[in-house]
Design an enzyme around this catalytic site. Structure first.
Site, PDB file in Angstrom:
ATOM      1  CE1 TYR A  21    -133.573  32.886  63.260  1.00 41.69           C
ATOM      2  CE2 TYR A  21    -133.430  35.014  64.348  1.00 41.69           C
ATOM      3  CZ  TYR A  21    -133.732  34.257  63.239  1.00 41.69           C
ATOM      4  OH  TYR A  21    -134.186  34.868  62.094  1.00 41.69           O
ATOM      5  CB  CYS A  22    -128.600  28.845  64.599  1.00 40.05           C
ATOM      6  SG  CYS A  22    -128.115  27.982  66.107  1.00 40.05           S
ATOM      7  CB  THR A  23    -131.166  24.914  62.656  1.00 38.43           C
ATOM      8  OG1 THR A  23    -130.954  25.610  61.438  1.00 38.43           O
ATOM      9  CG2 THR A  23    -132.203  23.818  62.432  1.00 38.43           C
ATOM     10  N   GLY A  44    -129.321  25.586  67.832  1.00 40.38           N
ATOM     11  CA  GLY A  44    -128.618  26.236  68.926  1.00 40.38           C
ATOM     12  C   GLY A  44    -127.106  26.174  68.889  1.00 40.38           C
ATOM     13  CB  ILE A  86    -135.598  27.696  64.567  1.00 42.29           C
ATOM     14  CG1 ILE A  86    -134.729  28.921  64.323  1.00 42.29           C
ATOM     15  CG2 ILE A  86    -136.963  27.882  63.910  1.00 42.29           C
ATOM     16  CD1 ILE A  86    -134.234  29.050  62.892  1.00 42.29           C
TER      17      ILE A  86
END
Length: 447
Positions: A302-304, A306, A331
């Protein structure tokens, strides 16, 4: 950016006030040093509604901000004038990306849409702020190119304080409320780069292969599986303020370091084990030669928003990983859709605009920004001896030289004096007074 005059601390801010004198601009205290006192300059008529707390107004009297209903229609719904922040991206085969730069920048400036957009041969990536109608027009224009249709988007709300700042000043001040809105309202950057997100490996292409998207509502089940290794692909200053429960933190300072971390963690360039001995029953044993893990059966990343996961998942697939998943919308989408009482997210999510961080429901978080290193700082960080407003924080104090600290102090003095870095005379030689000219002439004659 802001100019040299200041707001009258005893007056209130009118959301729809457009009666400011065009020749005068002002400095707002929202992100300014709370130790600086604010002189009076402009008067804004009073309005009813909520008020800004002291954290937005330093030691001054509160500024009135209209309630949500006053910003929209009678039912409290958002009006065409309400602001939104939209982050978006799309990987695409886009070799002629440079042709889009000028018309896109011109349109954003015309519609007063602010933010930053990156164009590259692999697609587009951006985060913009403006009125809903304006932002929608920009997104529609981008998607007139068939290759960019289907932008992946995440929308975030804008606080009433930011709404008031934008609407109260943007029509009257050429510098407007840049230090207080999510982005400078009058400024958009459209940059040309080699990648829309820098991994440093142009051959890794999410267009060709990418991991499996996981809906935010299905994410908890996936990461709760003991066979799933959850990896946060963000940078260390982001993971420091929040991450998913049980996630592996690579502790990278830049996304470009992620491939090296994967190679080291899983030793992908070496054999995981070799047969070199037998046990007491004559069975051969495996002796793992690396300190890292074996290739896990399943990875969830996951990241901020995508976009980094698309690159990262494509990279892992190229390295032979079989099951690679990533959180769709990142997220931000998770915090928007998953209720707090069901959430496995711990902390706040760092965002790359002046909100600094967001929490569940995408409401603005509690972290501020160190302007010395652009990293998030907490209230306790700002009480530490290493904290100096606009200069250093506990996370960058030891890494900065005295020369760098002094330059930062000079920059902060400029902002506190003029409201903008450099002041109105930036790039110009200071005007010489008649007395100084006469003194120079006499000195020249004496020499």
């Amino acid at each position: 950016m802001l100019s040299s005059s200041t707001i009258n601390p005893s007056s209130n801010l009118n959301l729809r006030s457009t009666s400011l004198t065009p020749s005068k601009t002002f400095k707002l205290p929202l992100f300014a040093n709370p130790t600086v006192s604010w002189s009076d300059s402009h008067f804004f008529p009073r309005t009813s509604g909520m008020v800004l707390s002291k954290c937005f107004g330093a030691t001054t009297s509160p500024l009135a901000v209209p309630r949500a209903k006053e910003l929209g229609n009678a039912e409290g719904e958002s009006s065409p004038e309400s602001l939104v922040v939209v982050s978006f991206y799309k990987f695409a085969d886009f070799p002629d990306h440079a042709d889009l730069r000028k018309p896109l920048k011109d349109l954003c400036e015309q519609l007063r849409v602010s933010g930053g957009i990156i164009l590259a041969p692999e697609g587009i990536n951006g985060s913009i702020c403006g009125t809903r109608d304006s932002v929608e027009k920009v997104l529609e224009f981008i998607q007139t190119d068939k290759r960019l249709k289907g932008l992946r988007q995440v929308e975030s709300p804008v606080s009433p304080e930011e709404e008031a700042i934008h609407h109260g000043h943007s029509s009257s001040s050429p510098l407007a409320a840049g230090e207080d809105a999510p982005f400078r309202w009058d400024h958009v950057r459209v940059k040309l780069k080699k990648e829309i997100v820098s991994l440093g490996m142009p051959t890794v292409s999410p267009i060709e292969r990418v991991g499996k998207y996981v809906n935010p509502k299905d994410w908890n089940k996936l990461i709760s599986d003991p066979d799933t290794v959850v990896i946060d692909v963000r940078n260390d200053y982001e993971t420091r303020i929040g991450l998913f429960k049980g996630a592996v933190n690579p502790c990278t300072s830049a996304f470009r370091e992620f491939p090296s971390w994967v190679d080291h963690e899983f030793r992908l360039n070496e054999s995981d084990a070799k047969l070199d001995s037998s046990d007491s029953d004559g069975n051969q044993q495996h002796h793992v030669e690396n300190e890292g893990q074996k290739m896990p059966p399943r990875i969830a990343m996951y990241c901020t928003g995508g976009i980094r996961c698309e690159k990262a998942s494509s990279f892992l697939l190229s390295k032979g990983f079989k099951e690679v998943y990533h959180l769709e919308g990142g997220i931000l989408k998770y915090l928007e859709e998953v209720p707090k009482n069901e959430s496995l997210w711990e902390g706040e999510c760092f965002v790359f605009d002046k909100r600094v961080s967001v929490d569940h429901g995408l409401v603005q978080g509690t972290f501020k920004l160190c302007y010395g290193c652009k990293q998030p700082v907490s209230d306790s960080d700002m009480e530490a001896p290493e904290w100096e407003y606009g200069v250093t924080c506990p996370h960058c104090y030891s890494s900065k030289s005295e020369e760098e600290k002094e330059r930062a102090r000079a920059r902060q003095r400029q902002f506190e004096s003029w409201g903008i870095i450099g002041g109105p005379d930036k790039g110009r030689r200071p005007e010489r007074t008649k007395s100084s000219s006469q003194g120079d002439t006499m000195l020249s004659k004496s020499l």
